[in-house]
Design an enzyme around this catalytic site. Structure first.
Site, PDB file in Angstrom:
ATOM      1  N   CYS A 300      37.342  40.228  43.267  1.00  0.00           N
ATOM      2  CA  CYS A 300      38.141  41.210  43.389  1.00  0.00           C
ATOM      3  C   CYS A 300      36.844  42.508  44.386  1.00  0.00           C
ATOM      4  CB  CYS A 300      37.789  42.287  42.645  1.00  0.00           C
ATOM      5  SG  CYS A 300      36.837  42.351  41.862  1.00  0.00           S
ATOM      6  N   GLU A 397      45.265  41.939  51.028  1.00  0.00           N
ATOM      7  CA  GLU A 397      43.966  41.571  49.388  1.00  0.00           C
ATOM      8  C   GLU A 397      44.638  39.976  50.277  1.00  0.00           C
ATOM      9  OE1 GLU A 397      43.865  41.285  45.481  1.00  0.00           O
ATOM     10  OE2 GLU A 397      42.018  41.632  46.180  1.00  0.00           O
TER      11      GLU A 397
HETATM   12  P1  NAD Z   1      47.156  37.947  37.835  1.00  0.00           P
HETATM   13  O1  NAD Z   1      48.142  39.246  38.330  1.00  0.00           O
HETATM   14  O2  NAD Z   1      48.337  37.240  38.973  1.00  0.00           O
HETATM   15  O3  NAD Z   1      47.770  37.534  37.066  1.00  0.00           O
HETATM   16  C1  NAD Z   1      46.877  38.538  36.048  1.00  0.00           C
HETATM   17  C2  NAD Z   1      47.312  38.252  34.431  1.00  0.00           C
HETATM   18  O4  NAD Z   1      47.966  38.924  34.363  1.00  0.00           O
HETATM   19  C3  NAD Z   1      47.089  36.443  33.869  1.00  0.00           C
HETATM   20  O5  NAD Z   1      46.863  35.956  32.775  1.00  0.00           O
HETATM   21  C4  NAD Z   1      48.741  36.767  34.505  1.00  0.00           C
HETATM   22  O6  NAD Z   1      48.800  35.930  33.297  1.00  0.00           O
HETATM   23  C5  NAD Z   1      48.606  38.202  33.708  1.00  0.00           C
HETATM   24  N1  NAD Z   1      50.188  38.056  34.324  1.00  0.00           N
HETATM   25  C6  NAD Z   1      51.263  38.379  34.883  1.00  0.00           C
HETATM   26  N2  NAD Z   1      52.485  38.952  35.031  1.00  0.00           N
HETATM   27  C7  NAD Z   1      52.450  39.533  33.677  1.00  0.00           C
HETATM   28  C8  NAD Z   1      53.356  40.454  33.364  1.00  0.00           C
HETATM   29  N3  NAD Z   1      54.174  40.861  33.950  1.00  0.00           N
HETATM   30  N4  NAD Z   1      52.791  40.843  32.219  1.00  0.00           N
HETATM   31  C9  NAD Z   1      51.323  40.590  31.128  1.00  0.00           C
HETATM   32  N5  NAD Z   1      50.295  39.863  32.063  1.00  0.00           N
HETATM   33  C10 NAD Z   1      50.750  39.342  33.024  1.00  0.00           C
HETATM   34  O7  NAD Z   1      46.198  38.033  38.908  1.00  0.00           O
HETATM   35  P2  NAD Z   1      45.466  36.555  39.519  1.00  0.00           P
HETATM   36  O8  NAD Z   1      46.384  36.347  41.091  1.00  0.00           O
HETATM   37  O9  NAD Z   1      45.108  36.000  38.167  1.00  0.00           O
HETATM   38  O10 NAD Z   1      43.986  37.314  39.632  1.00  0.00           O
HETATM   39  C11 NAD Z   1      43.658  37.743  40.999  1.00  0.00           C
HETATM   40  C12 NAD Z   1      43.977  39.421  41.553  1.00  0.00           C
HETATM   41  O11 NAD Z   1      42.669  39.645  39.981  1.00  0.00           O
HETATM   42  C13 NAD Z   1      43.403  39.584  43.058  1.00  0.00           C
HETATM   43  O12 NAD Z   1      43.721  40.925  42.596  1.00  0.00           O
HETATM   44  C14 NAD Z   1      41.751  40.039  42.396  1.00  0.00           C
HETATM   45  O13 NAD Z   1      41.678  41.582  43.271  1.00  0.00           O
HETATM   46  C15 NAD Z   1      42.078  41.029  41.017  1.00  0.00           C
HETATM   47  N6  NAD Z   1      40.785  40.506  40.354  1.00  0.00           N
HETATM   48  C16 NAD Z   1      39.824  42.107  39.756  1.00  0.00           C
HETATM   49  C17 NAD Z   1      38.877  42.250  39.428  1.00  0.00           C
HETATM   50  C18 NAD Z   1      38.311  44.124  39.479  1.00  0.00           C
HETATM   51  O14 NAD Z   1      37.761  44.275  39.191  1.00  0.00           O
HETATM   52  N7  NAD Z   1      39.088  44.899  40.032  1.00  0.00           N
HETATM   53  C19 NAD Z   1      38.422  41.268  39.316  1.00  0.00           C
HETATM   54  C20 NAD Z   1      38.946  40.255  39.283  1.00  0.00           C
HETATM   55  C21 NAD Z   1      39.971  39.799  39.869  1.00  0.00           C
END
Ligand code: NAD
Length: 509
Positions: A300, A397
């Site tokens: 991120c 992103e």
């Molecule tokens: P994602 O949002 O697709 O999924 C993250 C989590 O959310 C997973 O466990 C998923 O199952 C869950 N999820 C998905 N839809 C949901 C819903 N409707 N309700 C509840 N939970 C739900 O993200 P990803 O692809 O796993 O991770 C990558 C993203 O995370 C990137 O955008 C990255 O920048 C971000 N990220 C941010 C930080 C930070 O500190 N700002 C750190 C790491 C990653």
């Protein structure tokens, strides 16, 4: 460090139990299958082979976990903080003892190079130690005397909380969210990412081995749209700590509205690294490369936009392209590997799709720009030049090892480009001019800014983003602010006059 063959042999031993029994849920201290009996498979991006089955939890499993967390809450909340501190230190001890197992499993499940994952496991232990040491002071408050009252403040844990984590560095991120929740006295239901479930399961197991009481930490695997959604909607869950995509954050806010969930969001980024002509260009080059090509660019805080002053842009970009082309792409368990395979084919397609976008938008692919090999989710580290700030490759992103170069002439132009995206997580500034550094950091729209440095995390500092990059901060006392409620108690210090109603004589006007 062990070589690839040694790492593969060790991994085989560590994975045997998962191949046999799969990754299960852990609810109320018991390792259980999903109530429906459903499972899904987790794959390794190395060759897209199946690692093991995973319990596919849904609303019924979340409900059982939330009830377990609710039942365990009073005793955990009321346990002496010094005891909570001891348990959290024991968890850290066991993480350290099993760091190799965690690192190898995480590399295999996510494709992250072992050179970075070995450190991520140890950073997870550090997170537990840091918040363990702060647990005894978490409830501390202030005395705010007024003329008639001694006003005291104290903090109390908010209750059972939901933690939802993404697939990039899943172990470290889980510790980062869960350690402060436990230190504050909250109980937890954790829903890890479906693409990388193995180390979350190891972590929860470790916590129980370390003596964490049953029900304090519950793990439910499953997909976002059912298990994740159910967690955000559950009435017993008081708050949701979420790390993931910005769009998912919006969905969680909607889902949690009915039950008035408190939310903490760590979301996406399109972070600028701004290099001025007076900077130490060798160090700036190293840092810019490290911050986008380490952790496969699936990070991120990655510096995915290079803003470089026009006077030095050409020479800097030539050196950059040489280095990017020389990055070692390979098997994630090979200690020489710098970039491993991306998490999943769907994500690989998303990242490589941006190469087409770049070409269509008229940018130049100065390095990489294609998949690597026929098997697995490998992609060449990529450098995009000739870009304009409004292009999609400079706005969205990509979340892979892809850097977009944007030259600028003046400080004002640099700031306009840097701030001209929906995100605001981190920014990096390279200049030898202190007054410029102060001016620029004041105006940059980002939650975290490093000057003449790559991202070096210091746990007492606030971590989080602005705009579409998040709501709330982690780290230091900020984590406790999220997981705890402030309470005010006013104690009368004497017999101050109290307004009296119902004392007027009968018939008075
Ligand atoms: P994602 O949002 O697709 O999924 C993250 C989590 O959310 C997973 O466990 C998923 O199952 C869950 N999820 C998905 N839809 C949901 C819903 N409707 N309700 C509840 N939970 C739900 O993200 P990803 O692809 O796993 O991770 C990558 C993203 O995370 C990137 O955008 C990255 O920048 C971000 N990220 C941010 C930080 C930070 O500190 N700002 C750190 C790491 C990653």
């Amino acid at each position: 460090m062990a070589d690839l063959a040694e790492n593969l042999a060790k991994l085989d031993g560590y994975l045997a139990r998962f191949r046999e029994a799969g990754v299960r849920n852990l609810i109320g201290g018991h390792s259980v299958a999903a109530q429906s009996g459903a499972t899904f498979q987790t794959l390794t991006p190395v060759d897209e082979g199946v690692i093991c089955d995973v319990a596919q939890g849904a609303a019924a499993d979340i409900d059982a976990a939330a009830q377990a967390a609710q039942a365990a809450f009073p005793a955990w909340r009321d346990l002496a903080a010094a005891e909570r501190k001891k348990v959290l230190h024991r968890i850290a001890d066991r993480i350290e003892a099993r760091a190799e197992e965690i690192a190898l499993c995480e590399s295999w499940d996510t494709g992250q190079p072992i050179r970075f994952m070995a450190k991520a496991a140890l950073r997870g232990a550090e997170n537990f130690r840091f918040f363990a040491d702060r647990a005894p002071a978490a409830r501390d408050g202030q005395a705010l005397p007024s003329p008639t009252l001694m006003n005291l403040t104290t903090r109390v844990p908010i209750g059972p909380v939901g933690v939802i984590t993404p697939w990039n560095t899943p172990f470290m991120l889980s510790t980062w969210k869960i350690a402060p929740a436990l230190a504050a006295g909250c109980t937890v239901v954790h829903k890890p990412a479906e693409l990388s479930p193995i180390t979350a399961s190891l972590l929860c197991e470790i916590a129980h081995e370390a003596g964490l009481p049953p029900g304090v930490w519950n793990l439910v695997n499953g997909f976002g749209e059912d298990a994740g959604r159910a967690l955000t909607e559950h009435p017993a869950i008081r708050a949701i700590a979420f790390v993931g995509e910005s769009q998912t954050g919006s969905a969680i806010m909607r889902q949690g509205a009915e039950t008035l969930k408190r939310v903490h969001f760590e979301l996406g980024g399109k972070n600028p690294v701004v290099v001025f002509e007076d900077a130490d260009l060798d160090r700036a080059l190293d840092a810019a490369i490290f911050m986008i090509y380490s952790l496969n660019g699936e990070r991120c805080t990655s510096s995915s936009r290079l803003l470089v002053q026009s006077t030095i842009a050409e020479a800097f970009t030539v050196r950059l392209a040489e280095r990017v082309a020389a990055i070692t792409v390979g098997h994630p368990l090979d200690p020489a590997t710098e970039v491993g395979p991306l998490i999943h084919r769907v994500h690989l397609d998303k990242v490589t799709g941006y190469f087409e976008v770049a070409r269509a938008e008229g940018a130049t692919i100065a390095a990489g720009g294609q998949r690597r090999g026929d098997a697995g989710c490998y992609v060449a580290p990529t450098l995009l030049t000739g870009a304009k700030p409004e292009m999609r490759i400079a706005q969205e992103e990509i979340f892979g090892p892809v850097l977009t170069v944007l030259p600028f002439d003046t400080e004002d132009e640099a700031l306009k480009i840097a701030n001209g995206v929906p995100y605001g997580l981190t920014a990096y500034v390279w200049t030898a001019d202190l007054t410029r550094a102060l001016r620029v950091t004041d105006v940059l729209e980002a939650g975290m800014i490093w000057v003449n440095s790559e991202n070096v995390r210091h746990l007492p500092t606030p971590f989080g983003g602005v705009k579409a990059s998040g709501i709330g901060r982690d780290g230091g006392d900020w984590s406790f602010e999220f997981y705890m409620e402030q309470k005010h108690i006013g104690l009368a210090t004497g017999a101050h006059p109290i307004p009296q109603l119902g004392t007027l004589p009968k018939g008075a006007p």
